[in-house]
Every structure is written in structure tokens, then in C-alpha cells.
Design an enzyme around this catalytic site. Sequence first.
Site, mmCIF file in Angstrom:
data_model
loop_
_atom_site.group_PDB
_atom_site.id
_atom_site.type_symbol
_atom_site.label_atom_id
_atom_site.label_comp_id
_atom_site.label_asym_id
_atom_site.label_seq_id
_atom_site.Cartn_x
_atom_site.Cartn_y
_atom_site.Cartn_z
ATOM 1 N N HIS A 1 5.024 5.554 -2.892
ATOM 2 C CA HIS A 1 3.615 5.139 -2.788
ATOM 3 C C HIS A 1 3.064 5.088 -4.220
ATOM 4 C CE1 HIS A 1 -0.713 5.857 -1.985
ATOM 5 N NE2 HIS A 1 -0.486 5.412 -0.759
ATOM 6 N N ASP B 1 6.677 14.290 -2.676
ATOM 7 C CA ASP B 1 5.451 13.767 -2.064
ATOM 8 C C ASP B 1 5.623 13.876 -0.553
ATOM 9 O OD1 ASP B 1 3.646 12.139 -0.772
ATOM 10 O OD2 ASP B 1 3.851 10.436 -2.137
ATOM 11 N N GLN C 1 3.683 11.829 4.096
ATOM 12 C CA GLN C 1 4.066 11.273 5.405
ATOM 13 C C GLN C 1 5.017 12.183 6.165
ATOM 14 O OE1 GLN C 1 2.786 8.684 6.854
ATOM 15 N NE2 GLN C 1 1.687 7.800 5.131
ATOM 16 N N LYS D 1 -3.751 13.651 6.897
ATOM 17 C CA LYS D 1 -2.572 13.083 7.568
ATOM 18 C C LYS D 1 -1.920 14.089 8.511
ATOM 19 C CE LYS D 1 -1.436 9.843 3.851
ATOM 20 N NZ LYS D 1 -2.041 8.575 4.268
ATOM 21 N N CYS E 1 0.080 0.296 -0.223
ATOM 22 C CA CYS E 1 0.100 0.974 -1.534
ATOM 23 C C CYS E 1 1.539 1.256 -1.973
ATOM 24 C CB CYS E 1 -0.712 2.267 -1.515
ATOM 25 S SG CYS E 1 -2.435 2.014 -1.145
HETATM 26 N N1 7TS Z 1 2.072 9.352 -0.693
HETATM 27 C C1 7TS Z 1 2.413 8.735 0.452
HETATM 28 C C2 7TS Z 1 3.850 8.647 0.854
HETATM 29 C C3 7TS Z 1 1.409 8.199 1.254
HETATM 30 O O1 7TS Z 1 1.746 7.588 2.398
HETATM 31 C C4 7TS Z 1 0.057 8.294 0.854
HETATM 32 C C5 7TS Z 1 -1.046 7.656 1.641
HETATM 33 C C6 7TS Z 1 -0.228 8.980 -0.331
HETATM 34 C C7 7TS Z 1 0.801 9.469 -1.083
HETATM 35 C C8 7TS Z 1 -1.629 9.195 -0.795
HETATM 36 O O2 7TS Z 1 -2.277 10.110 0.025
HETATM 37 P P1 7TS Z 1 -3.827 10.427 -0.189
HETATM 38 O O3 7TS Z 1 -4.188 11.270 0.978
HETATM 39 O O4 7TS Z 1 -3.965 11.111 -1.484
HETATM 40 O O5 7TS Z 1 -4.531 9.082 -0.181
HETATM 41 N N2 7TS Z 1 -0.632 6.598 2.471
HETATM 42 C C9 7TS Z 1 -1.408 5.715 3.127
HETATM 43 C C10 7TS Z 1 -0.873 4.754 3.972
HETATM 44 O O6 7TS Z 1 0.310 4.598 4.209
HETATM 45 N N3 7TS Z 1 -1.881 4.001 4.470
HETATM 46 O O7 7TS Z 1 -3.038 4.473 3.966
HETATM 47 C C11 7TS Z 1 -2.761 5.535 3.129
#
Ligand code: 7TS
Length: 409
Positions: free
Chosen positions: A126, A203, A206, A229, A367
Amino acid sequence: MTNSFKSISQFRQDFPILKQDVNGKPLVYLGNGATTQKPQIVIDTLREYYEQDNANVHRGVHTLSARATDAYEGARTKVKNFINAASEKEIIFTRGTTDSINLVASSYGHANIGQGDEILVTAMEHHSNIVPWQMLCQRTGATLKVIPINQRGELLFDEFKQLISERTKLLAIVHVSNALGTINPIEEMITIAHQNGVPVLVDGAQAIAHISVDVQKLDIDFYAFSGHKMFGPTGIGVLYGKQALLDAMPPYQGGGDMISVVSFSGTTYNDLPYKFEAGTPNIAGVIGLGAAIDYLSAIGLDNIAAYEHHLLDVLTKQAQNIDGLRIIGQAEHKTSILSFLIDGAHAADIGELLDQQGIAIRAGHHCAMPVMEFFHINASARASLAFYNNEEDISRFISALNSSLALLR
Ligand code: 7TS
């Protein structure tokens, strides 16, 4: 469906948002990779905190502040137990995965990574696990190296072994890819990285709501994840870091709470974890996250993983019957995510037509633009599952997809 699977999908009743109609049809929520919905207990915990306990933490001498502090620190213990960290000192509250990774890039990166060094990431990251490292490389003269993937969306393990060297100062890898659903073999990768003296950041955005994670067993150095999440509030996340690493790192941001003594002749910093928690934190968010963790733990991550595996199988088999549907990401080990394209239809159009039938998916680059580039596509449609989904959701999704295609082709 077996009885135990049925009993897991019953937890859907705990999610008030799922009981509504959208565009005249009962909502089918398949946007869980973007964010998950909140069970009543998390919503109630947030309301009760503001109704009964709201006060600043670690400061007040009064009862409300003591209650808020107890609840806040109690949630830290829940996070510690959830991922089996060795100590509360290793649990830093952040705004989310992105913030956690930026913390490591700024603090650990500045102290340990310089000109000529290399940071190793995968081709399925990501943007949150790419851009902070690129920024660090720009500032320091270090280089970002990328472990390639194959057409199924799996890492090329031999290439990984080739790329890791004495120049590598950090391996930063995604546990589960948000664009492909691939579960990476982090245990084997961590073993090899450690044999080369390389610390590993994972990371977990997910993974955290789908796979049980034991940071000590996996010997993970840094693990980053987001509350939203995992059925918790937005704006709250966690950085797990091994105490020895965190102790040696300089503060990320300066301000209240992260200090021990401040004078104009100099400042000394607070102990872990407070050294990395400058300013009034997201108190309600932390307490809400604690409630989400209690809720998830009661269902059991292993039960959730088995049920979602079954659901993904059903979804994948039915999707494969759709003429012209191409699945992006066919790794042997996958969780919860079906990313796809259909000949003759744009991903965004598919998303809109499904929405008109009450079905929420995500369409776009997720992303993860380098993943799109690898597959020579601009976007994909993505249905992502949680334990509150069921086979009826899948049937509704498949039949809505078929009727959308009748319009689009
Ligand atoms: N890493 C992964 C693998 C992710 O899927 C996401 C967000 C992030 C980092 C960032 O997370 P945040 O909570 O700091 O924003 N992924 C997604 C997605 O797949 N659709 O919307 C956000």
C-alpha cells in the site's frame, strides 16, 4: 454451511448499520478492506465514555481523570494481550497504520538509515508502506529496493533472498495485500531477515481482523495496524515495537505527555510508551478499540479465519463462472479479498451499478498503484469480506453483478 460457521454469521446482528436498506435494497457491505463496521458494544463504549468518564488522561487528580486513565491504560493491556506483546511499553497508540509507519520511518529511520543503505519493500505494498520510505530515502540518500511478484500476486522468494544484503537496514512488508488478498510468508521472511541482522516492519492493516497475530512467536520487530479495520473507531491505530528498539529510538513528535522534565536548558523524555505519545491522545478511540478487541477475542480470530476462508472460496468459485471475469490476485494463501476486472466493463461503473442495488464494494487503485502497474491495469473492483458477511451476501453480489453486466456489455 456448518453449524459453527452459521453461529459466526449470527454476530451480524450486533452491527446496527447493516440493518438498513440502501437504494431500496438491504445493504450488502463488501467494503471491509477500506473500513469495517462497528458493533453496538463499540458504539455504546464511545457514548458511555463521553457521557460518564470524559477527562484528560495522566493529568487530573480528580475521579473522572482517574477513570479515563484507567480505561485508556486498560485498553493498552488489551492490545498487548491481543497480539501477545511482552509488555505494555511496546504498544504505542497512533492515528493508524499510516501514522505508525511514518513514526518508524522518521524516528528509527533517521537514527539508523543513511547514505548507501537499503530499505527492502515488496511490489504489493500500500502507498503507506512506500511513500514514507521514499521520503526517508530522499532525505538520507538511502535506496528503496523492491521484491518482485508473480502473475498470481505472490512474492518471488528467491529474489527476496538475492535482494537482502549487508546494505539492507530494514525490511518493510505487508502481511496481507489490500489489492490482491495475498497472505505473505512473514514468518520465513523474518527468519531470513534476522539471519542477515535486518529488523522487520510488518504492515498489518489488512491482517489484524482476519489472522491471529503473535508478535513474539513471529519475532516481529515492528507491527502497524489501524483500529477502524478491526471494528474499532477511526483515527486510532497501534505501533507495536520491540522494547529494545523503541528505547533506542528518538521521539517522533515533541509536546505534552512525552516529556519527563522540560527546561530551557534542555528536556528529558518520558519512558515508553509515552515517549511516542505527544499531546492529548485519542482517548475515546483507544477505549473504543479496547471494546472492539474484547468483542473480536470473544468470537476468536481462528474461528473468524476459518469462516472467512470458506466464504472466500464460495465467492471465488461463483465469480469464476462469470463470463470474462478476471481475478487479480490468485495466490495460494489468500484472505477475504476478491479483486477483479470484467471484460468490457470499467471497475468504477461496476461499483456504481452495484451500489444502485444496495451493494457496497470498492473500485479504484486501492492506494497500491505499483500493483496496478504490474498487472497493466488502472483499477480493479474489490469485494472484501468480514465475518458478518454470509452466503446470501455473496448470492446477492453475484446476481447483481450479472444484472450490471447485462447493462454494461
Ligand atoms: N496498509 C494497508 C495494507 C492498507 O490496506 C491500508 C488501508 C493502509 C496501510 C493504510 O491504513 P490507514 O488506516 O492508515 O489509512 N487500505 C485501504 C483500502 O484498501 N481501501 O481503503 C483503505
